[in-house]
Write an enzyme that holds these catalytic residues in place. Sequence first.
Site, mmCIF file in Angstrom:
data_model
loop_
_atom_site.group_PDB
_atom_site.id
_atom_site.type_symbol
_atom_site.label_atom_id
_atom_site.label_comp_id
_atom_site.label_asym_id
_atom_site.label_seq_id
_atom_site.Cartn_x
_atom_site.Cartn_y
_atom_site.Cartn_z
ATOM 1 N N GLN A 74 59.340 -18.343 -8.689
ATOM 2 C CA GLN A 74 60.588 -17.760 -8.192
ATOM 3 C C GLN A 74 61.782 -18.242 -9.012
ATOM 4 O OE1 GLN A 74 61.428 -15.431 -6.035
ATOM 5 N NE2 GLN A 74 59.291 -14.947 -5.626
ATOM 6 N N SER A 75 61.568 -18.487 -10.292
ATOM 7 C CA SER A 75 62.624 -19.023 -11.151
ATOM 8 C C SER A 75 63.866 -18.129 -11.215
ATOM 9 C CB SER A 75 62.075 -19.187 -12.569
ATOM 10 O OG SER A 75 63.130 -19.443 -13.483
ATOM 11 N N ASN A 76 64.992 -18.700 -10.810
ATOM 12 C CA ASN A 76 66.269 -17.988 -10.949
ATOM 13 C C ASN A 76 66.662 -17.889 -12.412
ATOM 14 O OD1 ASN A 76 66.891 -17.935 -7.993
ATOM 15 N ND2 ASN A 76 66.873 -20.149 -8.279
#
Length: 329
Positions: A74-76
């Site tokens: 879920q890397s921003n």
Amino acid sequence: MNYLPKITLAQLPTPLHGMPNLARSLEFSGKLYIKRDDLTGLAAGGNKSRKLEYLMYDVLKQGADTVITTGGLQSNHCTQTIAACKKLNLACHVVLSGKEPETFNGNLLLDLLAGATVHYAEHRSERDGQMLALAEDLRSRGRKPYVIPLGGSNALGTVGYVMAMPEAVRQLELMSIDCDRMIVASSSGATLAGMVLGAKMTGFKGRITGISIDRVATGEEAFPPELADLANRAAALLGLDISLSPDDFELEYGYLGEGYAVVGDNERNAVRLLAQTEGLFVGPVYTGRALGATIDCIRKGKWKNETLLFWHTGDTAALFDYGEALVTT
Ligand SMILES: *Cc1c(COP(=O)(O)O)cnc(C)c1O
């Protein structure tokens, strides 16, 4: 100092405003403000946009046609990098740690919608090697890849947060807010390193407290020396005659919970309390953890009578992959 060239990717300045309802609900004797770096306007917003303004300038300058970067599922950072690449007509590969999930939610959904090439690395330790192998492979096929490290945290990325400080300090002045302490989530380091250097640069008199999301204070993986190194390399790029040591970085390390990206009571309660008092949303991985830490410190009477500025660094798209963990019935 030298002003470094950048491209515009973020809507700046981001808003800064009060959180009186949250302060009241905590019976806090001081004041609470929030800096809205979740509203940078690139993809779902967040702190990586400021770093990418400098990093993507360099990508274009080097004549690269493909960007490779890495992060969690879920890397921003990956999502904002992909959005920047699309805007600049560049290809983008991301190496995400974890297994390919059965359904695609939150940031990962955005990554796929934007047409990024997603690779999965089963273990975090394999990510860097996988990026290098990918770069080598692309090069052998005549492409010009550019590797951006985890979180965009190198000297150039750090410059993005050095330059955020004059912006925030100016807003505080215009609003006549005497800020005692800024609080920010910290993981790959460039955000906090940049802010602490930027504080010295602007003469900001308050303190800056990092909330460690997944880093430790001592031992082989000690975080402060890394932060000092990032800040000092950014200072060199900017031609600033400032030198920082590991002792210049103040962090809370007591909120690591069950590990990176694992939601517990701390995060769940913070996400819900902010939503229910202010109608604002922090995320499950970074800002929920950091706000939870802030709330805990306030409840323990740690920052009595202080005027606090919480930096909302984004992470809200990730909420949509954490429904089960966040809503308990
Ligand atoms: C990456 C990230 C951070 C941490 O910033 P670093 O520069 O990696 O220390 C904090 N909050 C959010 C929402 C992030 O995505």
